[in-house]
Scaffold this motif. Structure first.
Motif, short mmCIF file in Angstrom:
data_model
loop_
_atom_site.label_atom_id
_atom_site.label_comp_id
_atom_site.label_asym_id
_atom_site.label_seq_id
_atom_site.Cartn_x
_atom_site.Cartn_y
_atom_site.Cartn_z
N ILE A 181 1.13 -0.72 0.11
CA ILE A 181 0.14 0.00 0.35
C ILE A 181 1.37 1.15 -0.01
O ILE A 181 0.57 2.06 -0.76
N VAL A 182 1.74 1.72 1.10
CA VAL A 182 2.94 2.02 1.03
C VAL A 182 3.58 2.26 -0.60
O VAL A 182 4.10 3.47 -1.26
N LEU A 183 4.14 1.76 -1.31
CA LEU A 183 5.15 1.20 -1.94
C LEU A 183 3.82 2.45 -3.19
O LEU A 183 4.23 3.08 -3.81
N CYS A 184 2.76 1.14 -3.44
CA CYS A 184 2.16 1.53 -5.08
C CYS A 184 1.12 3.04 -4.66
O CYS A 184 1.44 3.52 -5.84
N GLY A 185 0.92 3.13 -3.46
CA GLY A 185 0.82 4.59 -3.60
C GLY A 185 1.39 6.16 -2.79
O GLY A 185 1.45 6.65 -3.72
N THR A 186 2.55 5.67 -3.24
CA THR A 186 4.03 6.46 -3.86
C THR A 186 4.37 6.56 -4.67
O THR A 186 4.68 7.62 -5.23
N ILE A 187 4.61 5.48 -5.99
CA ILE A 187 4.10 5.32 -7.00
C ILE A 187 3.49 6.28 -7.92
O ILE A 187 3.00 7.10 -8.41
N GLU A 188 1.65 5.77 -7.34
CA GLU A 188 0.48 6.49 -7.69
C GLU A 188 0.67 8.06 -6.98
O GLU A 188 0.39 8.49 -8.35
N TYR A 189 1.16 8.38 -6.55
CA TYR A 189 0.51 9.74 -5.85
C TYR A 189 1.63 10.03 -7.12
O TYR A 189 0.66 11.52 -7.48
N PHE A 190 3.12 9.76 -6.83
CA PHE A 190 3.89 10.85 -7.43
C PHE A 190 4.06 10.64 -9.02
O PHE A 190 4.50 12.07 -9.88
N THR A 191 3.50 10.12 -9.12
CA THR A 191 3.34 9.76 -11.15
C THR A 191 1.95 10.89 -11.12
O THR A 191 2.48 11.86 -12.28
N GLY A 192 1.16 10.86 -10.69
CA GLY A 192 -0.19 11.63 -10.63
C GLY A 192 0.23 13.13 -10.32
O GLY A 192 0.37 14.28 -12.07
N TRP A 193 1.13 13.51 -9.71
CA TRP A 193 1.88 14.69 -9.65
C TRP A 193 2.43 15.29 -10.87
O TRP A 193 2.96 16.23 -11.21
N TYR A 194 3.52 14.29 -10.77
CA TYR A 194 4.14 14.80 -13.10
C TYR A 194 3.20 14.77 -14.11
O TYR A 194 3.93 16.11 -14.26
N LEU A 195 2.71 14.29 -13.71
CA LEU A 195 1.79 14.47 -14.94
C LEU A 195 0.88 15.74 -14.73
O LEU A 195 0.42 16.25 -16.00
N GLU A 196 -0.26 15.90 -13.64
CA GLU A 196 -0.27 17.32 -13.50
C GLU A 196 0.02 18.30 -13.65
O GLU A 196 0.02 19.32 -14.27
N THR A 197 1.64 18.50 -13.01
CA THR A 197 2.90 19.40 -12.97
C THR A 197 2.90 19.21 -14.48
O THR A 197 3.15 20.70 -14.63
N PHE A 198 3.36 18.66 -15.77
CA PHE A 198 4.17 18.95 -16.14
C PHE A 198 3.80 18.32 -17.59
O PHE A 198 4.13 19.25 -18.33
N LYS A 199 2.34 17.61 -17.81
CA LYS A 199 1.22 17.74 -19.07
C LYS A 199 0.18 18.72 -18.33
O LYS A 199 -0.61 18.02 -19.86
N HIS A 200 -0.10 18.88 -17.11
CA HIS A 200 -1.19 19.67 -17.06
C HIS A 200 -2.42 18.74 -17.45
O HIS A 200 -3.75 19.67 -17.67
#
Length: 204
Positions: free
Chosen positions: A93-112
């Motif tokens: 849960i911790v590992l997958c949650g970390t990957i999903e959260y920061f992937t989402g952050w990256y896409l929202e920040t740089f791909k908008h």
């Protein structure tokens, strides 16, 4: 004078080298297997909801790398805890949650753009992760560690080393091509993605 038989390059590998090579190739196949299974899962969910095929993910091919990296991370990092299912569940849960959260952050920040949004779900964090999704990842990790992974490795080990190399090379080549193309032309559209209304994280 007796001729000295030449050994093939594969025969010159020590057992340790051969095992390591096979292990690395299996990791590649495991990554693509998890990425494909994740893609099929999300496509099936979309079809159940909307009754149409929706090609999920940022990339255009039938793979979701977030599932590939998640599955590979679970196997590599958590195999030492195999005798403790609860630890595997919570750590996943911790590992997958970390990957999903920061992937989402990256896409929202740089791909908008957003390719998933849990804003309406119970106990979500910035719409990038939520309790239900994290629990699903934990359960999926248990299935992977205790059932799917041993079956997949047994299957991969039946593939001769040369065809396995060719298969891995072809998969990596196609994946990299898709990744490069999708960097400038991400997979978007109705049911796939949505535009980020505001990139000001101070309002979250």
């Amino acid at each position: 004078m007796a001729k000295i038989a030449r050994k093939s390059p594969q025969a010159q590998l020590s057992p340790t080298d051969a095992e390591l090579e096979n292990k690395i190739l299996n990791y590649f196949l495991l990554f693509f297997s998890c990425a494909l299974i994740g893609w099929l899962w999300e496509v099936a969910i979309s079809f159940a909801q909307y009754g149409i095929f929706i090609n999920r993910g940022v990339l255009h091919g039938p793979w979701l790398p977030i599932y590939g990296f998640g599955g590979l991370g679970i196997i590599i990092l958590l195999k030492r805890f195999r005798k403790h299912p609860l630890v595997v569940f919570l750590s996943s849960i911790v590992l997958c949650g970390t990957i999903e959260y920061f992937t989402g952050w990256y896409l929202e920040t740089f791909k908008h753009m957003k390719w998933w949004d849990y804003s309406g779900d119970f106990m979500n964090l910035h719409g990038r992760i939520c309790l239900l999704a994290l629990t699903s990842f934990g359960l999926a990790a248990l299935f992977l560690v205790y059932f799917a992974h041993p079956k997949l490795i047994a299957f991969f080990n039946k593939i001769p080393i040369k065809p396995k190399k060719v298969l891995c090379f072809a998969l990596v080549l196609c994946f990299l091509g898709d990744f490069v193309y999708s960097s400038d032309n991400p997979n978007t559209g109705n049911g796939i993605s949505s535009e980020v209304q505001s990139t000001d994280t101070s309002q979250e």
